[in-house]
Motif scaffolding. Structure first.
Motif, PDB file in Angstrom:
ATOM      1  N   ASP A 245      -6.560  -0.802   6.769  1.00  0.00           N
ATOM      2  CA  ASP A 245      -7.358  -0.196   6.243  1.00  0.00           C
ATOM      3  C   ASP A 245      -6.532   0.560   8.173  1.00  0.00           C
ATOM      4  O   ASP A 245      -8.075   0.425   9.268  1.00  0.00           O
ATOM      5  CB  ASP A 245      -8.580   0.239   6.702  1.00  0.00           C
ATOM      6  CG  ASP A 245      -9.357   1.646   6.366  1.00  0.00           C
ATOM      7  OD1 ASP A 245      -8.369   2.288   7.062  1.00  0.00           O
ATOM      8  OD2 ASP A 245     -10.352   1.771   6.416  1.00  0.00           O
TER       9      ASP A 245
ATOM     10  N   ASP B 259      -7.248   2.956   9.061  1.00  0.00           N
ATOM     11  CA  ASP B 259      -7.513   4.328   9.685  1.00  0.00           C
ATOM     12  C   ASP B 259      -9.356   3.888  10.628  1.00  0.00           C
ATOM     13  O   ASP B 259      -9.743   4.960  11.255  1.00  0.00           O
ATOM     14  CB  ASP B 259      -8.693   5.406   8.631  1.00  0.00           C
ATOM     15  CG  ASP B 259      -8.048   6.388   8.050  1.00  0.00           C
ATOM     16  OD1 ASP B 259      -6.673   6.928   8.735  1.00  0.00           O
ATOM     17  OD2 ASP B 259      -7.736   6.853   6.701  1.00  0.00           O
TER      18      ASP B 259
ATOM     19  N   HIS C 107       0.784  -1.283   0.404  1.00  0.00           N
ATOM     20  CA  HIS C 107      -0.199  -0.089  -0.066  1.00  0.00           C
ATOM     21  C   HIS C 107       0.994   1.004   0.274  1.00  0.00           C
ATOM     22  O   HIS C 107       1.144   1.648   1.128  1.00  0.00           O
ATOM     23  CB  HIS C 107      -0.771   0.329   1.069  1.00  0.00           C
ATOM     24  CG  HIS C 107      -1.666  -1.087   1.287  1.00  0.00           C
ATOM     25  ND1 HIS C 107      -1.920  -2.062   2.095  1.00  0.00           N
ATOM     26  CD2 HIS C 107      -3.005  -1.227   0.854  1.00  0.00           C
ATOM     27  CE1 HIS C 107      -2.863  -3.060   2.039  1.00  0.00           C
ATOM     28  NE2 HIS C 107      -3.738  -2.482   0.720  1.00  0.00           N
TER      29      HIS C 107
ATOM     30  N   GLU D  57      -3.880  -1.685  13.171  1.00  0.00           N
ATOM     31  CA  GLU D  57      -3.597  -2.737  11.949  1.00  0.00           C
ATOM     32  C   GLU D  57      -3.437  -3.471  11.357  1.00  0.00           C
ATOM     33  O   GLU D  57      -4.654  -4.810  10.967  1.00  0.00           O
ATOM     34  CB  GLU D  57      -4.015  -1.758  10.954  1.00  0.00           C
ATOM     35  CG  GLU D  57      -4.588  -2.443   9.572  1.00  0.00           C
ATOM     36  CD  GLU D  57      -6.482  -2.483   9.296  1.00  0.00           C
ATOM     37  OE1 GLU D  57      -6.869  -2.559  10.780  1.00  0.00           O
ATOM     38  OE2 GLU D  57      -7.375  -3.378   9.001  1.00  0.00           O
TER      39      GLU D  57
END
Ligand code: HEM
Length: 454
Positions: free
Chosen positions: A371, A373, A281, A318
């Motif tokens: 993710d 977030d 990512h 995460e």
């Protein structure tokens, strides 16, 4: 009236004789994560051994909080005790509280700043030989960093490199053997096969090395700001009559082996998975570079700056959700008990996997997506999150592991960009922890490095 064990549904994929061993060997995490669809509790068979997997997150918490009824025990712990004796992670409930009180001071948050320099040094040394464009064997490099960091945290910098190397080698051999031994009936695992002989040699040598280190430190009487000194000087504030008020040398050796076994492969696995996800990512990696540069301004991470590395923390959280290094916890029922309306007789083997919770779409939407977030403070829900377990047997090294990972990651990310070499996902060996094998990443130099970068 509650139902008996027979009312607990059997997990699909059962084969005669083998039970669920084949399904577990094929894709253990996917298999475990699929089981909540079949019930709150599900029965698993491994050869003659039956286990009840607890899938419902509230029942999971119930089991983990009540360690008197759901105690450590069963085949995994029989094997673990061969290696770590009756150390903190493997001892039964009645010997646990005293040991936990005596070990806790070594992991107090106020001690963590003492350990930061050792961790930074371990990361800088590993990257000193890296050059722009190199392909790095991450599954060799991260265990090397984690072992060096823990060895220095435990024993200051007094150990010769070859002793640290030997401890690492023996720990790895033991970790690779323990699950296979757990799945093998006892008479077979004593046969003089090369695997068994390797296991025995590693077990004896690790114990001898650690016992020698404790004896040497006792003899020279030096006090350092390291974990061993904290254990040697620990005095139990409570006089509950459950054992001596300080740890004996044998108990200290058990704890040190325990910390190595519990704390190196797990942390190395976490670091490897984080780097893998960052390489996959690039946008997230870019954001982490900007965040790290903004907080550290080109310096090595200092203890006081770590709380400001909030995005780093989200990335780590995460990764722990998506790739929990500890994939299976086991317990034994000590007295007839009830769980979710089912009667469990004493002696029932219980299993819990973070993956039944972490990969459950009802608890974590889009569970297979990486993710960070999810973990910004406004939206974070920690009730369905157990990478470090829960209750009285929760990981004692959780803060240490998070700090170590944040420090190492900051050192790496400040100087290097990580890129995929192949799109093929890494393999994972059948080990006590879930760690990537065969993971190689290309490193690109970002700028003159911190203490040994490009
Ligand atoms: C990312 C790294 C780590 C992960 C994911 C992890 C995970 C866990 C989990 C899930 C447990 C609970 C096991 C159970 O309930 O059966 C545990 C216990 C434990 N961990 Fe960790 N751990 C990590 C790092 C460490 C480190 C660095 C140390 C020590 C230096 C450590 C020492 C222990 C000990 C001693 C226990 C047993 C605690 C007790 O029973 O009181 N762990 N760990």
């Amino acid at each position: 009236m509650s139902a008996g064990l027979g009312a607990v549904p059997q997990a699909p994929g059962h084969l005669p004789l083998l039970g669920h061993t084949a399904a577990m060997l094929r894709d253990r995490l996917g298999f475990l994560a699929s089981l909540p669809a079949h019930g709150e509790l599900v029965r698993l068979r491994f050869g003659p051994q039956t286990m009840v997997l607890v899938c419902d997150p509230e029942l999971v918490q119930q089991v983990l909080r009540d360690d008197r009824t759901f105690d450590k025990g069963g085949p995994f712990f029989d094997r673990a005790r061969e290696i770590v004796g009756d150390g903190l992670a493997s001892c039964p409930h009645d010997r646990h509280r005293r040991q936990r009180r005596l070990c806790q001071p070594a992991f107090r948050p106020t001690r963590l700043p003492d350990y930061t320099g050792a961790i930074t040094g371990a990361a800088c040394e590993e990257t000193a030989a890296w050059s722009d464009g190199d392909v790095i064997d991450i599954d060799r490099a991260m265990p090397a960093v984690a072992n060096r960091a823990l060895a220095r945290t435990m024993f200051s910098s007094r150990l010769p490199a070859e002793t640290t190397g030997q401890i690492t080698e023996d720990t790895t051999t033991l970790m690779n053997s323990v699950i296979r031994r757990m799945l093998t009936p006892a008479p077979f695992d004593r046969a003089p096969t090369p695997g068994h002989l390797r296991y025995e040699r590693a077990r004896r040598r690790l114990r001898q090395t650690v016992t020698g280190i404790v004896a040497d430190r006792r003899a020279d009487g030096a006090v350092d700001h390291d974990l061993l000194s904290a254990l040697l000087s620990a005095a139990d504030p409570e006089t509950t009559g459950d054992g001596p008020r300080s740890l004996t040398d044998e108990e200290i050796a058990d704890q040190l082996v325990t910390f190595f076994i519990a704390g190196t492969e797990t942390t190395a696995g976490l670091l490897s998975w984080v780097l893998y996800e960052l390489a996959r990512h690039p946008g997230i990696q870019e954001r982490l570079h900007a965040h790290t540069d903004g907080v550290l301004r080109g310096r090595l991470p200092q203890a006081a700056e770590l709380p400001a590395l909030t995005y780093t923390e989200q990335v780590i959280n995460e990764s722990l959700r998506l790739h929990s290094p500890v994939w299976l916890l086991t317990r034994t029922v000590t007295t007839d008990a009830r769980l979710g309306g089912v009667r469990l007789p004493a002696g029932t083997a219980i299993a819990i996997s973070p993956y039944t919770v972490h990969w459950n779409p009802a608890l974590h939407p889009r569970p297979r997506a990486f993710d960070p977030d999810r973990w910004n403070s406004r939206s974070a829900d920690r009730s369905a999150y157990l990478p470090f377990g829960s209750g009285p047997r929760r990981c004692i090294g959780d803060r240490f592991a998070l700090r170590e990972t944040a420090v190492v990651l900051s050192v790496l990310i400040s100087s290097w960009r990580f890129a995929m070499v192949t799109e093929r996902p890494p393999r994972s060996a059948l080990s006590a922890s879930y760690v990537p094998r065969g993971l190689r990443l290309r490193v690109h130099a970002r700028r003159p490095g911190l203490g040994g970068g490009p």
